[in-house]
Design a protein around this motif. Structure first.
Motif, PDB file in Angstrom:
ATOM      1  N   VAL A 340      33.231  29.236  18.639  1.00  0.00           N
ATOM      2  CA  VAL A 340      33.392  29.137  17.190  1.00  0.00           C
ATOM      3  C   VAL A 340      34.804  28.684  16.836  1.00  0.00           C
ATOM      4  N   MET A 341      35.794  29.284  17.484  1.00  0.00           N
ATOM      5  CA  MET A 341      37.176  29.006  17.112  1.00  0.00           C
ATOM      6  C   MET A 341      37.633  27.615  17.537  1.00  0.00           C
ATOM      7  N   CYS A 342      37.197  27.164  18.707  1.00  0.00           N
ATOM      8  CA  CYS A 342      37.584  25.840  19.208  1.00  0.00           C
ATOM      9  C   CYS A 342      36.450  25.308  20.077  1.00  0.00           C
ATOM     10  N   PRO A 343      35.533  24.542  19.509  1.00  0.00           N
ATOM     11  CA  PRO A 343      34.350  24.088  20.261  1.00  0.00           C
ATOM     12  C   PRO A 343      34.679  23.354  21.554  1.00  0.00           C
ATOM     13  N   VAL A 344      35.870  22.762  21.659  1.00  0.00           N
ATOM     14  CA  VAL A 344      36.250  22.033  22.883  1.00  0.00           C
ATOM     15  C   VAL A 344      37.207  22.868  23.728  1.00  0.00           C
ATOM     16  N   TRP A 345      37.008  24.182  23.731  1.00  0.00           N
ATOM     17  CA  TRP A 345      37.931  25.062  24.457  1.00  0.00           C
ATOM     18  C   TRP A 345      37.899  24.806  25.953  1.00  0.00           C
ATOM     19  N   THR A 346      36.815  24.274  26.479  1.00  0.00           N
ATOM     20  CA  THR A 346      36.750  23.996  27.916  1.00  0.00           C
ATOM     21  C   THR A 346      37.710  22.889  28.326  1.00  0.00           C
ATOM     22  N   VAL A 347      38.273  22.193  27.353  1.00  0.00           N
ATOM     23  CA  VAL A 347      39.314  21.200  27.614  1.00  0.00           C
ATOM     24  C   VAL A 347      40.683  21.727  27.181  1.00  0.00           C
ATOM     25  N   CYS A 348      40.710  22.433  26.048  1.00  0.00           N
ATOM     26  CA  CYS A 348      41.983  22.813  25.428  1.00  0.00           C
ATOM     27  C   CYS A 348      42.562  24.128  25.930  1.00  0.00           C
ATOM     28  N   LEU A 349      41.749  24.972  26.558  1.00  0.00           N
ATOM     29  CA  LEU A 349      42.285  26.245  27.050  1.00  0.00           C
ATOM     30  C   LEU A 349      43.196  25.972  28.245  1.00  0.00           C
ATOM     31  N   LEU A 350      44.461  26.314  28.098  1.00  0.00           N
ATOM     32  CA  LEU A 350      45.461  25.991  29.121  1.00  0.00           C
ATOM     33  C   LEU A 350      45.656  27.120  30.118  1.00  0.00           C
ATOM     34  N   GLY A 351      45.828  28.334  29.625  1.00  0.00           N
ATOM     35  CA  GLY A 351      46.106  29.450  30.523  1.00  0.00           C
ATOM     36  C   GLY A 351      45.488  30.733  30.024  1.00  0.00           C
ATOM     37  N   ILE A 352      45.271  31.656  30.942  1.00  0.00           N
ATOM     38  CA  ILE A 352      44.722  32.964  30.598  1.00  0.00           C
ATOM     39  C   ILE A 352      45.455  34.015  31.404  1.00  0.00           C
ATOM     40  N   SER A 353      45.874  35.062  30.730  1.00  0.00           N
ATOM     41  CA  SER A 353      46.612  36.144  31.373  1.00  0.00           C
ATOM     42  C   SER A 353      45.783  37.412  31.325  1.00  0.00           C
ATOM     43  N   SER A 354      45.810  38.167  32.426  1.00  0.00           N
ATOM     44  CA  SER A 354      45.070  39.422  32.504  1.00  0.00           C
ATOM     45  C   SER A 354      45.782  40.347  33.477  1.00  0.00           C
ATOM     46  N   ASP A 355      45.286  41.589  33.565  1.00  0.00           N
ATOM     47  CA  ASP A 355      45.820  42.491  34.570  1.00  0.00           C
ATOM     48  C   ASP A 355      45.014  42.338  35.856  1.00  0.00           C
ATOM     49  N   GLY A 356      45.234  43.210  36.813  1.00  0.00           N
ATOM     50  CA  GLY A 356      44.582  43.056  38.117  1.00  0.00           C
ATOM     51  C   GLY A 356      43.260  43.765  38.249  1.00  0.00           C
ATOM     52  N   ALA A 357      42.636  44.173  37.129  1.00  0.00           N
ATOM     53  CA  ALA A 357      41.363  44.888  37.216  1.00  0.00           C
ATOM     54  C   ALA A 357      40.285  43.999  37.830  1.00  0.00           C
ATOM     55  N   ARG A 358      39.336  44.633  38.540  1.00  0.00           N
ATOM     56  CA  ARG A 358      38.310  43.870  39.242  1.00  0.00           C
ATOM     57  C   ARG A 358      37.423  43.082  38.272  1.00  0.00           C
ATOM     58  N   ASN A 359      37.054  43.706  37.130  1.00  0.00           N
ATOM     59  CA  ASN A 359      36.184  42.989  36.198  1.00  0.00           C
ATOM     60  C   ASN A 359      36.915  41.859  35.488  1.00  0.00           C
ATOM     61  N   LEU A 639      45.754  15.660  27.307  1.00  0.00           N
ATOM     62  CA  LEU A 639      46.508  14.866  26.339  1.00  0.00           C
ATOM     63  C   LEU A 639      45.684  13.698  25.819  1.00  0.00           C
ATOM     64  N   GLN A 640      44.965  13.013  26.707  1.00  0.00           N
ATOM     65  CA  GLN A 640      44.156  11.874  26.279  1.00  0.00           C
ATOM     66  C   GLN A 640      42.985  12.306  25.417  1.00  0.00           C
ATOM     67  N   HIS A 641      42.530  13.526  25.591  1.00  0.00           N
ATOM     68  CA  HIS A 641      41.454  14.035  24.750  1.00  0.00           C
ATOM     69  C   HIS A 641      41.924  14.241  23.319  1.00  0.00           C
ATOM     70  N   HIS A 642      43.233  14.443  23.151  1.00  0.00           N
ATOM     71  CA  HIS A 642      43.789  14.727  21.822  1.00  0.00           C
ATOM     72  C   HIS A 642      44.592  13.559  21.261  1.00  0.00           C
ATOM     73  N   TYR A 643      45.204  12.770  22.144  1.00  0.00           N
ATOM     74  CA  TYR A 643      46.047  11.655  21.717  1.00  0.00           C
ATOM     75  C   TYR A 643      45.538  10.361  22.348  1.00  0.00           C
ATOM     76  N   SER A 644      46.329   9.311  22.209  1.00  0.00           N
ATOM     77  CA  SER A 644      45.994   8.028  22.810  1.00  0.00           C
ATOM     78  C   SER A 644      46.256   8.081  24.315  1.00  0.00           C
ATOM     79  N   VAL A 645      45.768   7.083  25.028  1.00  0.00           N
ATOM     80  CA  VAL A 645      45.843   7.089  26.492  1.00  0.00           C
ATOM     81  C   VAL A 645      47.279   6.970  26.996  1.00  0.00           C
ATOM     82  N   ASP A 646      48.169   6.398  26.186  1.00  0.00           N
ATOM     83  CA  ASP A 646      49.544   6.198  26.644  1.00  0.00           C
ATOM     84  C   ASP A 646      50.492   7.298  26.164  1.00  0.00           C
ATOM     85  N   HIS A 647      49.938   8.403  25.667  1.00  0.00           N
ATOM     86  CA  HIS A 647      50.803   9.435  25.095  1.00  0.00           C
ATOM     87  C   HIS A 647      51.708  10.059  26.147  1.00  0.00           C
ATOM     88  N   ILE A 648      51.233  10.186  27.361  1.00  0.00           N
ATOM     89  CA  ILE A 648      52.065  10.794  28.398  1.00  0.00           C
ATOM     90  C   ILE A 648      53.285   9.923  28.695  1.00  0.00           C
TER      91      ILE A 648
END
Length: 752
Positions: A340-359, A639-648
């Motif tokens: 809901v918040m970002c339909p293209v999150w599978t591209v835009c999600l950069l990092g995820i932080s968690s503790d060391g729990a098994r689940n 970057l190319q998903h959000h900007y032009s191909v030469d943005h980098i």
């Protein structure tokens, strides 16, 4: 993204042309850095006919380089009547008098600071909200039947259907409750009105808070932000009316407050979603906890806002989990929320932080693993194991395996004795801090013992208590005070809202360096160097070692009374003391030096964590142009998903310009050299952000990666505080309402 050719340096003649005022200059070269609109200062922004929103009371400003076309658009769009009068003036003196003749400038008027001070000044508040935010999150994920029908049907206590009776009676009860659920949900979402028109429009719902309810709305939000339940907030509003007798504060029920908070939640989510989708990437942090038999999953976003040169850390949701809190259950909840918040999150999600729990981090079923598997193949997820949690585990090991035998047994017995000495407590005007199952509490206890050592020794001398610690014990307390003070300071430093991954690693390095400098620890050493050390004279742990003579020299320098105590004990006790102290410091150095926040799919330390380019200016200028491009290329697809191909390439060009400016501009070089690991992202980039906007945004997004879950964990004390043993009936949405109300004004300030 190429720099805009319409940007230019300061032109003094345009001050008179557009009604501008210089607001700041560079201290070194007297160059103009920022301008303000004198129309905003003198008369405020003009109201627009038919506008749904009230005009802002902020004074518009611009920073160098200036876009004079944007400035002209502002004065024409926000001050049309005054601008038309101003353009008719011919002389510079007349234009100066146009602003000077105003008796009270708008920014100093009551209206600017209290635009809603009376009923006549109230303006309706209008919010546009997307369909899925209302239907999926507010209407389903965070809707609770009991939260909305309680107190409305006193005869129905919402117990289970009767255990005895006919099937018809049971079906009648269930049918009645199903109808109540439908009616309660319709009433709860009554403020959300469907927008007529295209079904594919961006905003499917519109919420209007009429001007007669604006003050009530704002007060209700602030009351709930202070921890009031919906019923309590309604009662507080009633009490406010009884004192002020203001008619706009009348007639606010508990259901009105509940609906207001749903609007707050929806609008907060809409604001977050807007920023998430505007950025080419963002990061999240997750943690779960159980309170009063209910499990909660807490989610936070970290987003970079280029317009403010800053990274914001916002609470997204605390979702109740009524099923088992396995990795699969949590993944489904997080994925549904991100869809809901970002339909293209599978591209835009950069990092995820968690503790060391098994689940959380399990290599097969953990929620982080599932989220990582859902990512686009060209957009690998950067996995982070909370650095504070890792340091906490190291300290728990040190305390339990090394310190416990020498220190804790004696300490607990002595504290038990001290708690019964009422005369001593009265004389000292203090009591010993409590000891709980966290090493941080030990740090407070050790600090207390060191501060009150003279009084405690006098008490021991006069009373001769059976649990009195031996004199050599105080030497160990002194050494541990230095140790726990430094580690606790590092632990607290890395838990800030704006702490970056680079800063966290720098804090760990500084801790090891402090022990090396203070105690004489040496390392990291090669295996050959370790083998050549004299074992009888050194204490060794991994790649680090310390000489026993250096430990004695260090401890002797902590206080003048150390040597007199050490000299009176037998050599065996003295040797054991130096070995224990040495082992504490050298073990900590070895383990902290190996800390790595980046994890691989097996939750092991990542082999090459340096693949990310640095994000802080003083580190970025140390990176060559070729190395920067190599590290930045891993984000090409995002970057190319959000900007032009030469943005980098645009980003790489700005990095080269930064290197050139650093070498050729002494003032800039001095400013950057003045930065260090304690400088925030905003402190550094606000110096030159407008010169390299694409590079700044690229580094800002990379800096959003959470170094740990401490900010997520900070939500749970609020939860436990609000829903204590005396407020067990507080609903899960009531808890979330408190969280969202607390950040209502914070998110409002980032609206552009």
């Amino acid at each position: 993204m190429a720099s805009n050719k319409r940007s230019s340096e300061y032109v003094k003649a345009n001050d008179d042309r557009f009604g501008l005022r210089v607001s700041s200059k560079a201290p070194d070269c007297n160059k103009v850095n920022s301008l303000q609109c004198r129309f905003c200062i003198a008369s405020g922004r003009e109201e627009k006919v038919g506008a749904k929103r009230k005009p802002s009371t902020d004074v518009q400003g611009w920073i160098r380089p200036f876009r004079y076309d944007n400035i002209e658009n502002h004065v024409f769009g926000q001050h049309p009547a005054k601008w038309a009068e101003y353009k008719l003036l011919d002389s510079s003196d007349d234009r100066k008098a146009f602003f000077d003749d105003v008796l009270v400038s708008f920014k100093n008027s009551i209206k600017a600071h209290f635009p809603s001070s009376s009923l006549g000044a109230e303006r309706e508040m209008v919010f546009d909200i997307e369909k899925d935010i209302v239907d999926v999150i507010v209407g389903d994920m965070m809707f609770e039947l009991s939260d909305d029908i309680i107190d409305n049907d006193p005869e129905d206590d919402m117990d289970e259907p009767p255990a005895f009776g006919s099937d018809a009676e049971r079906n009648a009860v269930l049918h009645r409750r199903a109808q109540q659920s439908v009616l309660a949900k319709e009433r709860a979402l009554s403020l959300f009105k469907h927008v007529d028109g295209d079904e594919d429009a961006d905003y499917a719902y519109c919420v209007t808070i009429p001007k007669s309810k604006t003050t009530v709305f704002q007060l209700a939000v602030r009351y709930v932000a202070c921890g009031a339940s919906f019923r309590m907030a309604a009662n507080l509003l009633s009490c406010t009316y009884d004192v002020l007798h203001n008619p706009i504060l009348r007639s606010c029920s508990r259901n009105d407050v509940s609906n207001f908070i749903r609007v707050v939640y929806a609008v907060n989510l809409q604001r977050m979603a807007r920023h998430l989708r505007h950025s080419w990437a963002f990061s999240i942090a997750l943690d779960s906890a159980t309170h009063q038999s209910t499990s909660y999953l807490d989610l936070r976003f970290r987003i970079f806002l280029p317009a403010f040169y800053d990274i914001v850390n916002v609470h997204a949701a605390t979702l109740p989990m009524f099923d088992q809190h396995t990795g699969e259950v949590m993944y489904k909840m997080v994925a549904a929320f991100l869809n809901v918040m970002c339909p293209v999150w599978t591209v835009c999600l950069l990092g995820i932080s968690s503790d060391g729990a098994r689940n959380m981090t399990g290599r097969v079923t953990g929620v982080v693993t599932r989220l990582s598997n859902a990512m686009h193949n060209e957009c690998p997820l950067i996995r982070v194991w909370c650095g504070a949690h890792q340091l906490d585990l190291i300290m728990e090991y040190i305390m339990n395996s090394i310190v416990k035998e020498r220190f804790f047994t004696t300490m607990i017995g002595f504290i038990t004795h001290l708690t019964r000495q009422q005369n001593l407590i009265a004389d000292m005007q203090t009591t010993c801090p409590r000891v709980v199952n966290r090493w941080l509490s030990t740090e407070k206890v050790i600090k207390w013992f060191k501060a009150h050592r003279p009084q405690l020794l006098a008490h021991i001398e006069s009373k001769q208590p059976p649990f009195a610690p031996p004199r050599i014990w105080w030497v160990f307390v002194l050494a541990m005070h230095h140790f726990t003070s430094l580690t606790a300071s590092t632990f607290r430093t890395i838990q800030g809202l704006s702490t970056l991954l680079d800063q966290q690693q720098a804090a760990f390095d500084d801790l090891v360096t402090s022990f090396i400098d203070d105690v004489g620890v040496i390392g990291p050493l090669s295996p050959e160097a370790i083998a050549n050390l004299e074992v009888s004279e050194h204490v060794i742990s991994g790649r680090y070692a310390v000489q026993l003579s250096s430990v004695r020299e260090f401890v002797s320098g902590l206080a003048s009374w150390v040597d007199s105590i050490v000299d009176e004990v037998d050599p065996v006790q003295r040797s054991d003391l130096w070995n224990d102290i040495a082992l504490v410091y050298v073990t900590t150095c070895d383990r902290v030096s190996q800390l790595s926040s980046f994890r691989d799919a097996d939750n092991n330390a990542l082999a090459n964590p340096s693949s990310l380019p640095p994000v802080l200016l003083h580190d970025l200028i140390k990176l060559s142009a070729a190395e920067f491009i190599r590290r930045a290329r891993r984000h090409t697809y995002r970057l190319q998903h959000h900007y032009s191909v030469d943005h980098i390439d645009v980003i790489a060009d700005e990095h080269k310009l930064l290197l050139h400016a650093y070498r050729s501009e002494p003032v800039l070089k001095q400013a950057i050299d003045g930065l260090d690991g304690r400088s925030s992202f905003k402190d550094g980039w606000s110096l030159i952000g407008s010169r390299f906007p694409n590079l700044m945004e690229f580094c800002g997004v990379l800096a959003t990666i959470f170094p740990g879950t401490s900010t997520v964990e900070s939500d749970f004390p609020i939860l436990r505080w609000e829903k204590d043993n005396f407020r067990k009936s507080l609903s899960d949405f009531g808890l979330e309402g408190v969280m969202q109300s607390k950040q209502w004004t914070f998110l409002e300030q980032f609206e552009q």
